[in-house]
Scaffold this motif. Sequence first.
Motif, PDB file in Angstrom:
ATOM      1  N   LEU A   1       3.989 -10.600   0.524  1.00 60.03           N
ATOM      2  CA  LEU A   1       3.032  -9.552   0.896  1.00 60.03           C
ATOM      3  C   LEU A   1       2.664  -9.630   2.375  1.00 60.03           C
ATOM      4  O   LEU A   1       2.574  -8.608   3.062  1.00 60.03           O
ATOM      5  CB  LEU A   1       1.768  -9.678   0.050  1.00 60.03           C
ATOM      6  CG  LEU A   1       1.805  -9.107  -1.363  1.00 60.03           C
ATOM      7  CD1 LEU A   1       0.623  -9.626  -2.173  1.00 60.03           C
ATOM      8  CD2 LEU A   1       1.805  -7.583  -1.323  1.00 60.03           C
TER       9      LEU A   1
ATOM     10  N   LYS B   1      -0.157  -6.316  -6.720  1.00 60.50           N
ATOM     11  CA  LYS B   1      -0.446  -6.065  -5.303  1.00 60.50           C
ATOM     12  C   LYS B   1       0.828  -5.674  -4.549  1.00 60.50           C
ATOM     13  O   LYS B   1       0.773  -4.856  -3.621  1.00 60.50           O
ATOM     14  CB  LYS B   1      -1.082  -7.305  -4.665  1.00 60.50           C
ATOM     15  CG  LYS B   1      -2.512  -7.564  -5.100  1.00 60.50           C
ATOM     16  CD  LYS B   1      -3.058  -8.837  -4.445  1.00 60.50           C
ATOM     17  CE  LYS B   1      -4.468  -9.137  -4.918  1.00 60.50           C
ATOM     18  NZ  LYS B   1      -4.989 -10.407  -4.329  1.00 60.50           N
TER      19      LYS B   1
ATOM     20  N   LYS C   1       1.251  -2.197  -2.521  1.00 61.62           N
ATOM     21  CA  LYS C   1       1.581  -2.142  -1.104  1.00 61.62           C
ATOM     22  C   LYS C   1       2.919  -1.468  -0.842  1.00 61.62           C
ATOM     23  O   LYS C   1       3.030  -0.633   0.070  1.00 61.62           O
ATOM     24  CB  LYS C   1       1.602  -3.557  -0.520  1.00 61.62           C
ATOM     25  CG  LYS C   1       1.923  -3.592   0.977  1.00 61.62           C
ATOM     26  CD  LYS C   1       1.746  -4.977   1.568  1.00 61.62           C
ATOM     27  CE  LYS C   1       1.984  -4.966   3.077  1.00 61.62           C
ATOM     28  NZ  LYS C   1       1.753  -6.310   3.690  1.00 61.62           N
TER      29      LYS C   1
END
Length: 208
Positions: A78, A139, A143
Amino acid sequence: MPKVSEEVLLARREEIIDACAQLYETMNFKDITLKEIGKVTTFNRTAIYNYFNTKEEIFLALMQREYDLWVADLEELLNDHDSLKRDELASALSHTLEKRSRLLKLLSMNHFDMEGNSRYENLVEFKRSYGRSMQTVRKCLDKFCPEMNEAAKQSFIYAYFPFIYGIYPYAVVTDMQKKAMAEAGVDYKYLSIYEISNNCLRKLLGVD
């Protein structure tokens, strides 16, 4: 038990988990006992009971640690990328899972026994790590796939996480198993953890 510092307690706990991981590389789950684990620690077997009640609790802690390591890799993914195409995301997620063959082995082979023979508080701690892995994968979807709606993201999670429970037996096959498959006339293509995961992720993400 003589009073020792929190640092020493944590170090001893990790040593027990490390010993379990070491044995699991060459021994079957059923053959690993607290006595065997005690043989490869620096303190006696009786002291293990100060940290774990059963060998299943030790294995559960090992699996929890594997989930935490996976989450760390997912968080690195990430942080290292501003954007990824869907095929790139499938590949990147598969590379993080490829490093966790021990996690996949535990999930496929011994998960039910570990949870069933561990104290409730240990199970809660494990479930927190498991939950973090789901949240961190989510997540990644938030994203890198912002166009996915809530239902599609939930569907992804509910398909991928049960799927990974079965990867290990398909990717890690003994010579005897291969011979038996050949004699049985089963046309089977052997794939790596990365290849199996990537194929699944590409389908879930709609990559052609």
